[in-house]
Design a protein around this motif. Structure first.
Motif, PDB file in Angstrom:
ATOM      1  N   THR A  13      41.630  47.321  92.917  1.00  0.00           N
ATOM      2  CA  THR A  13      42.631  47.095  91.685  1.00  0.00           C
ATOM      3  C   THR A  13      43.004  45.886  91.531  1.00  0.00           C
ATOM      4  OG1 THR A  13      42.680  49.976  91.225  1.00  0.00           O
ATOM      5  CG2 THR A  13      44.015  47.956  89.779  1.00  0.00           C
ATOM      6  N   ILE A  14      42.793  45.368  90.616  1.00  0.00           N
ATOM      7  CA  ILE A  14      42.487  43.865  90.507  1.00  0.00           C
ATOM      8  C   ILE A  14      43.363  43.791  88.940  1.00  0.00           C
ATOM      9  CG2 ILE A  14      41.857  41.600  89.629  1.00  0.00           C
ATOM     10  CD1 ILE A  14      39.633  42.033  91.155  1.00  0.00           C
ATOM     11  N   TRP A  15      44.507  42.853  88.989  1.00  0.00           N
ATOM     12  CA  TRP A  15      45.147  42.336  87.995  1.00  0.00           C
ATOM     13  C   TRP A  15      44.478  41.466  86.959  1.00  0.00           C
ATOM     14  CZ3 TRP A  15      49.693  38.612  87.315  1.00  0.00           C
ATOM     15  CH2 TRP A  15      50.304  38.698  86.014  1.00  0.00           C
ATOM     16  N   ASN A  16      44.295  41.556  85.632  1.00  0.00           N
ATOM     17  CA  ASN A  16      43.592  40.262  84.956  1.00  0.00           C
ATOM     18  C   ASN A  16      44.315  39.831  83.601  1.00  0.00           C
ATOM     19  OD1 ASN A  16      41.688  41.094  86.140  1.00  0.00           O
ATOM     20  ND2 ASN A  16      40.872  42.659  85.079  1.00  0.00           N
ATOM     21  N   GLY A  17      45.405  40.460  84.543  1.00  0.00           N
ATOM     22  CA  GLY A  17      46.570  39.185  82.786  1.00  0.00           C
ATOM     23  C   GLY A  17      47.300  40.522  82.395  1.00  0.00           C
ATOM     24  N   ASN A  18      48.386  39.974  81.623  1.00  0.00           N
ATOM     25  CA  ASN A  18      48.999  40.903  81.009  1.00  0.00           C
ATOM     26  C   ASN A  18      49.115  42.700  81.322  1.00  0.00           C
ATOM     27  OD1 ASN A  18      50.723  42.137  78.430  1.00  0.00           O
ATOM     28  ND2 ASN A  18      48.843  41.866  77.472  1.00  0.00           N
ATOM     29  N   MET A  19      48.635  43.111  80.428  1.00  0.00           N
ATOM     30  CA  MET A  19      48.406  44.245  81.151  1.00  0.00           C
ATOM     31  C   MET A  19      47.396  45.363  81.526  1.00  0.00           C
ATOM     32  SD  MET A  19      51.751  45.029  81.181  1.00  0.00           S
ATOM     33  CE  MET A  19      52.148  46.672  81.307  1.00  0.00           C
ATOM     34  N   LEU A  20      46.320  44.166  81.402  1.00  0.00           N
ATOM     35  CA  LEU A  20      44.554  44.956  82.116  1.00  0.00           C
ATOM     36  C   LEU A  20      44.621  44.370  83.379  1.00  0.00           C
ATOM     37  CD1 LEU A  20      42.362  46.282  80.815  1.00  0.00           C
ATOM     38  CD2 LEU A  20      41.618  43.135  80.551  1.00  0.00           C
ATOM     39  N   PHE A  21      44.111  45.550  83.557  1.00  0.00           N
ATOM     40  CA  PHE A  21      44.058  45.930  85.069  1.00  0.00           C
ATOM     41  C   PHE A  21      41.985  46.104  85.303  1.00  0.00           C
ATOM     42  CE2 PHE A  21      48.258  45.865  85.768  1.00  0.00           C
ATOM     43  CZ  PHE A  21      48.550  46.136  87.348  1.00  0.00           C
ATOM     44  N   MET A  71      41.905  49.044  82.423  1.00  0.00           N
ATOM     45  CA  MET A  71      43.076  50.252  82.245  1.00  0.00           C
ATOM     46  C   MET A  71      43.854  49.496  81.436  1.00  0.00           C
ATOM     47  SD  MET A  71      43.355  52.319  86.305  1.00  0.00           S
ATOM     48  CE  MET A  71      42.976  50.922  86.975  1.00  0.00           C
ATOM     49  N   ASP A  72      44.571  49.387  80.625  1.00  0.00           N
ATOM     50  CA  ASP A  72      45.517  49.343  79.912  1.00  0.00           C
ATOM     51  C   ASP A  72      46.780  50.252  79.428  1.00  0.00           C
ATOM     52  OD1 ASP A  72      46.676  46.864  78.577  1.00  0.00           O
ATOM     53  OD2 ASP A  72      44.637  45.861  77.393  1.00  0.00           O
ATOM     54  N   ILE A  73      47.090  49.309  78.261  1.00  0.00           N
ATOM     55  CA  ILE A  73      48.393  50.217  77.372  1.00  0.00           C
ATOM     56  C   ILE A  73      48.125  50.081  76.216  1.00  0.00           C
ATOM     57  CG2 ILE A  73      50.033  51.070  79.544  1.00  0.00           C
ATOM     58  CD1 ILE A  73      51.513  48.965  78.461  1.00  0.00           C
ATOM     59  N   SER A  74      49.065  50.907  76.020  1.00  0.00           N
ATOM     60  CA  SER A  74      48.681  50.632  73.936  1.00  0.00           C
ATOM     61  C   SER A  74      49.488  49.070  73.643  1.00  0.00           C
ATOM     62  CB  SER A  74      49.065  51.569  73.520  1.00  0.00           C
ATOM     63  OG  SER A  74      51.092  51.949  73.399  1.00  0.00           O
ATOM     64  N   ASN A 112      46.622  45.410  75.011  1.00  0.00           N
ATOM     65  CA  ASN A 112      46.719  45.004  74.273  1.00  0.00           C
ATOM     66  C   ASN A 112      44.895  46.327  74.166  1.00  0.00           C
ATOM     67  OD1 ASN A 112      46.853  42.377  73.630  1.00  0.00           O
ATOM     68  ND2 ASN A 112      45.941  42.003  75.901  1.00  0.00           N
ATOM     69  N   SER A 113      45.889  47.869  74.327  1.00  0.00           N
ATOM     70  CA  SER A 113      44.101  48.605  74.252  1.00  0.00           C
ATOM     71  C   SER A 113      43.261  48.278  75.054  1.00  0.00           C
ATOM     72  CB  SER A 113      44.412  49.287  73.115  1.00  0.00           C
ATOM     73  OG  SER A 113      45.881  49.756  73.083  1.00  0.00           O
ATOM     74  N   SER A 114      42.875  47.638  75.285  1.00  0.00           N
ATOM     75  CA  SER A 114      41.130  47.441  76.060  1.00  0.00           C
ATOM     76  C   SER A 114      40.874  48.052  77.217  1.00  0.00           C
ATOM     77  CB  SER A 114      40.821  45.687  76.584  1.00  0.00           C
ATOM     78  OG  SER A 114      42.195  44.634  76.001  1.00  0.00           O
ATOM     79  N   GLY A 115      41.175  49.308  77.599  1.00  0.00           N
ATOM     80  CA  GLY A 115      41.129  49.720  78.736  1.00  0.00           C
ATOM     81  C   GLY A 115      41.428  51.364  78.086  1.00  0.00           C
ATOM     82  N   LEU A 116      41.404  52.296  79.750  1.00  0.00           N
ATOM     83  CA  LEU A 116      42.067  53.457  79.723  1.00  0.00           C
ATOM     84  C   LEU A 116      43.171  53.602  79.721  1.00  0.00           C
ATOM     85  CD1 LEU A 116      38.314  54.516  81.232  1.00  0.00           C
ATOM     86  CD2 LEU A 116      39.097  54.958  78.757  1.00  0.00           C
ATOM     87  N   ARG A 117      43.564  54.648  79.921  1.00  0.00           N
ATOM     88  CA  ARG A 117      45.097  54.533  80.283  1.00  0.00           C
ATOM     89  C   ARG A 117      45.371  55.211  81.026  1.00  0.00           C
ATOM     90  NH1 ARG A 117      47.577  55.740  73.738  1.00  0.00           N
ATOM     91  NH2 ARG A 117      46.730  53.010  73.489  1.00  0.00           N
TER      92      ARG A 117
END
Length: 140
Positions: A7-15, A27-30, A36-41
């Protein structure tokens, strides 16, 4: 047998996480929580894993029993604890089948085999949550 993922961190809260199959998932959060809600929680993805595991079992067993359905979907709802670390203390899995002349006894057997014997994700959930299941038949 073991599975390994990266699992790689892609900046902010996106993995971005890989899978032994070679596919990846974001995977991201709201936005309210800083993402940025760019992925699944991640926690909700656990519910998807439960549905996927059990669904694969059910479809496989129904195929072996030569029991056909026109449609099949599941809804999975998890209730989180109030205190941190928050985890699902109760999970409800609803199995919905649609078709003409559904063979309810074969469908029930397929679901029961998944729930009681085959689905490893279901067993993992049972270690920390009360898991409730129900079957719904929608005859056309």
């Amino acid at each position: 047998m073991s599975d390994k993922i990266t699992t790689i961190w892609n900046g902010n809260m996106l993995f971005e996480s890989d899978n032994p199959s070679g596919h990846t998932v974001l995977m991201d959060i709201s936005k309210e929580n800083g993402g940025n809600s760019s992925g699944l929680r991640p926690k909700a993805m656990m519910l998807s894993s439960l549905a996927g595991c059990s669904g694969l079992d059910v479809v496989s067993v129904l195929d072996k029993m030569k029991a056909s359905v026109e449609g099949f979907y599941m809804t999975v709802e998890g209730e989180l604890t109030d205190e941190h670390p928050k985890y699902y203390h109760t999970v409800t899995v609803e199995y919905h089948f649609t078709g003409k002349d559904l063979n309810e006894s074969k469908i029930k057997k397929a679901v029961d085999l998944s729930v009681e014997k085959y689905c490893g994700v279901m067993e993992m959930f049972r270690q920390f949550a009360d898991v409730k299941t129900s079957i719904h038949y929608h005859n056309k």
